[in-house]
Design a protein around this motif. Structure first.
Motif, PDB file in Angstrom:
ATOM      1  N   TYR A 146       0.806  -1.216   0.000  1.00  0.00           N
ATOM      2  CA  TYR A 146       0.000   0.000   0.000  1.00  0.00           C
ATOM      3  C   TYR A 146       0.846   1.276   0.000  1.00  0.00           C
ATOM      4  CZ  TYR A 146      -4.343  -2.518   0.412  1.00  0.00           C
ATOM      5  OH  TYR A 146      -5.419  -3.316   0.157  1.00  0.00           O
ATOM      6  N   ALA A 147       2.151   1.146  -0.149  1.00  0.00           N
ATOM      7  CA  ALA A 147       3.016   2.322  -0.155  1.00  0.00           C
ATOM      8  C   ALA A 147       2.604   3.345  -1.215  1.00  0.00           C
ATOM      9  CB  ALA A 147       4.474   1.901  -0.335  1.00  0.00           C
ATOM     10  N   PRO A 148       2.252   2.944  -2.440  1.00  0.00           N
ATOM     11  CA  PRO A 148       1.844   3.953  -3.425  1.00  0.00           C
ATOM     12  C   PRO A 148       0.562   4.685  -3.023  1.00  0.00           C
ATOM     13  CG  PRO A 148       2.405   1.875  -4.503  1.00  0.00           C
ATOM     14  CD  PRO A 148       2.340   1.593  -3.037  1.00  0.00           C
ATOM     15  N   VAL A 149      -0.358   3.967  -2.385  1.00  0.00           N
ATOM     16  CA  VAL A 149      -1.607   4.587  -1.943  1.00  0.00           C
ATOM     17  C   VAL A 149      -1.320   5.582  -0.820  1.00  0.00           C
ATOM     18  CG1 VAL A 149      -3.930   4.173  -1.071  1.00  0.00           C
ATOM     19  CG2 VAL A 149      -2.835   2.479  -2.566  1.00  0.00           C
ATOM     20  N   LEU A 150      -0.528   5.156   0.153  1.00  0.00           N
ATOM     21  CA  LEU A 150      -0.207   6.030   1.291  1.00  0.00           C
ATOM     22  C   LEU A 150       0.541   7.275   0.822  1.00  0.00           C
ATOM     23  CD1 LEU A 150       0.868   3.275   3.842  1.00  0.00           C
ATOM     24  CD2 LEU A 150      -1.295   4.515   3.776  1.00  0.00           C
ATOM     25  N   GLU A 151       1.404   7.099  -0.166  1.00  0.00           N
ATOM     26  CA  GLU A 151       2.135   8.252  -0.710  1.00  0.00           C
ATOM     27  C   GLU A 151       1.187   9.215  -1.413  1.00  0.00           C
ATOM     28  OE1 GLU A 151       5.872   9.233  -3.743  1.00  0.00           O
ATOM     29  OE2 GLU A 151       5.381   7.158  -3.215  1.00  0.00           O
ATOM     30  N   ALA A 152       0.180   8.675  -2.100  1.00  0.00           N
ATOM     31  CA  ALA A 152      -0.762   9.525  -2.834  1.00  0.00           C
ATOM     32  C   ALA A 152      -1.617  10.380  -1.902  1.00  0.00           C
ATOM     33  CB  ALA A 152      -1.653   8.660  -3.729  1.00  0.00           C
ATOM     34  N   ILE A 153      -1.936   9.838  -0.733  1.00  0.00           N
ATOM     35  CA  ILE A 153      -2.810  10.597   0.169  1.00  0.00           C
ATOM     36  C   ILE A 153      -2.030  11.485   1.137  1.00  0.00           C
ATOM     37  CG2 ILE A 153      -4.583   8.803   0.069  1.00  0.00           C
ATOM     38  CD1 ILE A 153      -3.814   8.016   2.920  1.00  0.00           C
TER      39      ILE A 153
END
Length: 221
Positions: free
Chosen positions: A124-131
Motif C-alpha cells: 500500500y506504499a503507493p496509496v499512502l504516498e498519494a494521500i
C-alpha cells in the motif's frame, strides 16, 4: 507488554482516587463514556457539536471543552480521545484546572500511526504516498500523542495499549476510506494507484493485523 482497549479502559478508570464524576470532551459517539459509565457514579459525554443519531452510545451534552458546565473542583476524570487538536488548548487546560478535584486526572489521548505488517505496508506504499499531501497540518502532532503538552501536577506514564483489527485488503481499504486525508483527496478528484498485492505476496483473501497504538498524556492534578 502490549495491551488492548479493555485493559486501557480498566487502567484509566482505576487512576482517579474518587469515582464520582467523569467527563469526556469532544466525545463524538461517546463509546468510551459508555464503557466507563458502570465505574463512575456519573459519566457525562460532551461535545461542541453533538452527533444527533442512534449511533451514539450514550447521550452527548452540548458543551465546549473550553467552557464546561460543571462546578469548581467537581470532576474526578476529565479526558478526550482524538479530539484535543480541535480545542483551544490553553483555555481547555484552564478549564480543566477549574473543574478538577485535587488529585483528579486530566488526560488527552489519540490514535497513533497505524502499524501494518511489512508486506502490507509495501503493497500500500503507493496509496499512502498519494494521500500523504492531504493530511491536516496537525496530523504529526496528533499521531505523536500531542507532544509537548504540559499540565500542572504529576505526569503519569501511559503504558503500551493498542487496538488491533484483523483485516483483508478490502477491509483495510474500508478503514482507509474513513480517513480524512482520503476524503480530502477524493474531493480533489485524486485517482489512487492500485495496491501492489501480488508482488507483496498478498491476495484479496489474505488476513493480516492492523494495529493502532493509543498515545497521549495523563496528569494527576
Amino acid at each position: 507488554m502490549q495491551q488492548g482497549p479493555a485493559e486501557f479502559l480498566r487502567w484509566l478508570a482505576a487512576l482517579p482516587l474518587r469515582r464520582d464524576l467523569c467527563i469526556e470532551c469532544g466525545a463524538g459517539r461517546a463509546e468510551l463514556s459508555a464503557h466507563l459509565k458502570p465505574v463512575f457514579n456519573r459519566v457525562v459525554a460532551t461535545d461542541a457539536a453533538p452527533v444527533r443519531d442512534a449511533r451514539c452510545y450514550v447521550p452527548v451534552q452540548r458543551a465546549r471543552a473550553e467552557a464546561l458546565p460543571f462546578p469548581d473542583s467537581s470532576v474526578d476524570l476529565l479526558f478526550s480521545m482524538q479530539a484535543a487538536h480541535h480545542f483551544d488548548l490553553s483555555d481547555h487546560k484552564k478549564e480543566a484546572k477549574r473543574v478538577l478535584r485535587p488529585s483528579g486526572i486530566f488526560a488527552m489521548f489519540a490514535w497513533g500511526e497505524v502499524e501494518l505488517p511489512h508486506r502490507v505496508e509495501h503493497a500500500y506504499a503507493p496509496v499512502l504516498e498519494a494521500i500523504s499531501p492531504f493530511w491536516e497540518v496537525e496530523r504529526d502532532w496528533v499521531v505523536g500523542g500531542y507532544q509537548g503538552v504540559t499540565f500542572s501536577g504529576h505526569c503519569i506514564d501511559l503504558p503500551r495499549f493498542h487496538l488491533t483489527k484483523w483485516l483483508t485488503p478490502e477491509g483495510l481499504e474500508t478503514e482507509m476510506a474513513s480517513w480524512s486525508a482520503v476524503q480530502s483527496a477524493l474531493a480533489h478528484d485524486i485517482e489512487f494507484p492500485e495496491p501492489r498485492l501480488a508482488p507483496s505476496g498478498l491476495d484479496e483473501d489474505t488476513v493480516f493485523p492492523c494495529r493502532w497504538p493509543i498515545v497521549g498524556h495523563v496528569f494527576r492534578y
